[in-house]
Design an enzyme around this catalytic site. Sequence first.
Site, PDB file in Angstrom:
ATOM      1  N   CYS A  78      56.204 -21.897 -13.322  1.00  0.00           N
ATOM      2  CA  CYS A  78      55.454 -20.924 -14.113  1.00  0.00           C
ATOM      3  C   CYS A  78      54.082 -20.810 -13.482  1.00  0.00           C
ATOM      4  CB  CYS A  78      55.396 -21.353 -15.581  1.00  0.00           C
ATOM      5  SG  CYS A  78      54.676 -22.978 -15.860  1.00  0.00           S
TER       6      CYS A  78
ATOM      7  N   ARG B 236      53.198 -10.541 -14.307  1.00  0.00           N
ATOM      8  CA  ARG B 236      52.615 -11.493 -13.354  1.00  0.00           C
ATOM      9  C   ARG B 236      53.578 -11.744 -12.202  1.00  0.00           C
ATOM     10  NH1 ARG B 236      50.269 -16.746 -16.057  1.00  0.00           N
ATOM     11  NH2 ARG B 236      49.357 -16.961 -13.964  1.00  0.00           N
TER      12      ARG B 236
END
Length: 304
Positions: free
Chosen positions: A234, A176
């Site tokens: 995050c 990611r």
Amino acid sequence: MKPLIDVPELEARLAAGQRTVLLDVRWVLGDPHGHEHYLSEHLPGAAFVDLATELSDPAVPDRGRHPLPSPEQFQESARRWGIRNGDLVVAYDDSANMAAARLWWMLRDAGLAEVYLLDGGLAAWRAAGLPLESGPVQPTFGDVELGSGHMPVADAGAAARWAGSGLLLDARAGERYRGEVEPVDPRAGHIPGAVSAPTAGNVDAAGRFLPPAELKRRFEHLGIRVGTPVAVYCGSGVTAAHEVAALELAGFRAALYPGSFSEWSNRPELPVATGPEPAGGIPDSGRGGTRAGNSAGAGGSVAL
């Protein structure tokens, strides 16, 4: 303050009848059945904490997928879980504390001095052969008085500055960070200048935090030194709290960016980078205004 309590220490405390509030934060991205899992089995006396409704406000694009609730809302929830002034609180989950760390961070930010993560979580308790129970727990309403602002926090502007003048860690999975896949947020990639530091690298195969010396070596390899300003993000500010706990174990204090990439990627004026390295920075580890609080400096799971 240490962020962890291990199973033998918790077992001894409970056996001695010492006042301990146990909170079960059973939540994993993509699994909406956390409460059902809790009802099936949990530590004796543990109350259920709903991350989506009690540790977060509803999703708002410019605040992210899991905005922090107001201090007043959070205090009401904490009292509903039975927390009283002076209590020791232990949070756990069944996913290496990736969700429970959110509650740990929020209670620490609210000024609770004795709040801990059960190292290894439910799996460690189960592996020790200790008893579990099923069904709901309805605690007596508590009277805890909570505040806010006891942990360092960064907003989008501060995160961008940290990426240029300090160290900004991206706690999501490496794919990611690199922009190879993005399952939930509108743009793929990372905040320019951020360094990849997946939360999966903080724990061993059993879901226990690595020893402090190993964590220290990990973060030093990523560029952290005593006095380095550090912030963490995050996907939506959940597992970044796990990284803050790991950094604390390693001897570093870090700020949390609560909106994280879910906020950043929803703001088209903010740039997004892709690839394995931050511009002019440290390579992807491959392992997977600012509120000052008490000062931010020294002192594969999906990252949410």
